[in-house]
Design a protein around this motif. Structure first.
Motif, PDB file in Angstrom:
ATOM      1  N   GLY A  26       0.814  -1.210   0.000  1.00  0.00           N
ATOM      2  CA  GLY A  26       0.000   0.000   0.000  1.00  0.00           C
ATOM      3  C   GLY A  26       0.847   1.259   0.000  1.00  0.00           C
ATOM      4  O   GLY A  26       0.532   2.240  -0.684  1.00  0.00           O
ATOM      5  N   ALA A 178      -7.573  -4.954   1.639  1.00  0.00           N
ATOM      6  CA  ALA A 178      -7.697  -3.498   1.531  1.00  0.00           C
ATOM      7  C   ALA A 178      -7.295  -2.801   2.824  1.00  0.00           C
ATOM      8  O   ALA A 178      -6.658  -1.736   2.796  1.00  0.00           O
ATOM      9  N   GLU A 182      -4.377  -0.005   3.096  1.00  0.00           N
ATOM     10  CA  GLU A 182      -4.760   1.344   3.534  1.00  0.00           C
ATOM     11  C   GLU A 182      -3.837   1.848   4.640  1.00  0.00           C
ATOM     12  O   GLU A 182      -3.474   3.023   4.664  1.00  0.00           O
ATOM     13  N   SER A 185      -0.732   2.975   2.755  1.00  0.00           N
ATOM     14  CA  SER A 185      -0.902   4.197   1.960  1.00  0.00           C
ATOM     15  C   SER A 185      -1.064   5.416   2.863  1.00  0.00           C
ATOM     16  O   SER A 185      -0.636   6.517   2.519  1.00  0.00           O
ATOM     17  N   SER A 186      -1.638   5.218   4.042  1.00  0.00           N
ATOM     18  CA  SER A 186      -1.838   6.346   4.968  1.00  0.00           C
ATOM     19  C   SER A 186      -0.498   6.850   5.554  1.00  0.00           C
ATOM     20  O   SER A 186      -0.432   7.962   6.070  1.00  0.00           O
TER      21      SER A 186
END
Length: 190
Positions: A26, A178, A182, A185-186
């Motif tokens: 991510g 997911a 996430e 990616s955060s």
């Protein structure tokens, strides 16, 4: 931004490794440079308690010549660290504990003359996997571990518990794909 994942599991293909790999995936999708270390592939010996690192007996910090020396270099380069461990006997794995103990040599300014004071604390994400479906089962230990890393001068950005691994492997749980990406990616841009 460089994000490094440390998998503190004896199983290279287990739930913890999969979870850390997904988080890094991510982050990479958002442009981060990522790197993975698997403690199962490394020779990391336990801290000998000699305090040679504290006295400055060796120019690289810890006097033990093993693969932890590679990790010290990686730690310096990283913007964010992710430490993942399965919960064994109510606490982190032996592999993760040896790594954590060996941080004594270079991480905290209260303990090591090799620590270079910085205005920015190293960011850390903790990830625990466990067989028990109750994610709060080991909360006392998880809170203790978070606080211990904060005392070692880490900026703990999050603690994630992935529970229920006894009945279904992480990679087969669609809800985790997911969710783990996430988390990664955060981290980019924080």
């Amino acid at each position: 931004m460089k994000i490094i994942g440390f998998t503190g599991s004896p199983r290279r293909e287990g739930n913890t490794a999969w979870t850390i790999d997904k988080i890094l995936e991510g982050a990479k999708e958002k442009g981060a440079q990522t790197q993975s270390w698997y403690f199962s592939d490394l020779d990391i010996r336990p801290c000998g308690g000699c305090l040679g690192c504290h006295r400055g007996d060796h120019d690289r910090g810890c006097v033990i010549n093993d693969d932890m020396q590679k990790l010290y270099g990686a730690l310096k380069e990283a913007d964010v660290l992710i430490l993942g461990s399965p919960i064994y006997m109510g606490q982190m794995s032996a592999q993760a504990k040896m790594f954590t103990d060996r941080l004594f040599a270079q991480i905290s300014p209260r303990f090591s003359p090799h620590f270079k004071e910085s205005a920015v604390k190293k960011k850390l994400i903790l990830v625990f996997t466990q067989g028990n479906p109750d994610s709060a089962m080991f909360q006392v230990y998880i809170d203790y571990t978070k606080r211990m890393f904060e005392l070692l001068e880490f900026d703990v950005q999050g603690v994630h518990v992935v529970a229920g691994m006894r009945n279904e492997p992480a990679r087969e749980r669609k809800d985790l794909h997911a969710a783990m990406k996430e988390i990664g990616s955060s981290l980019v841009g924080t």
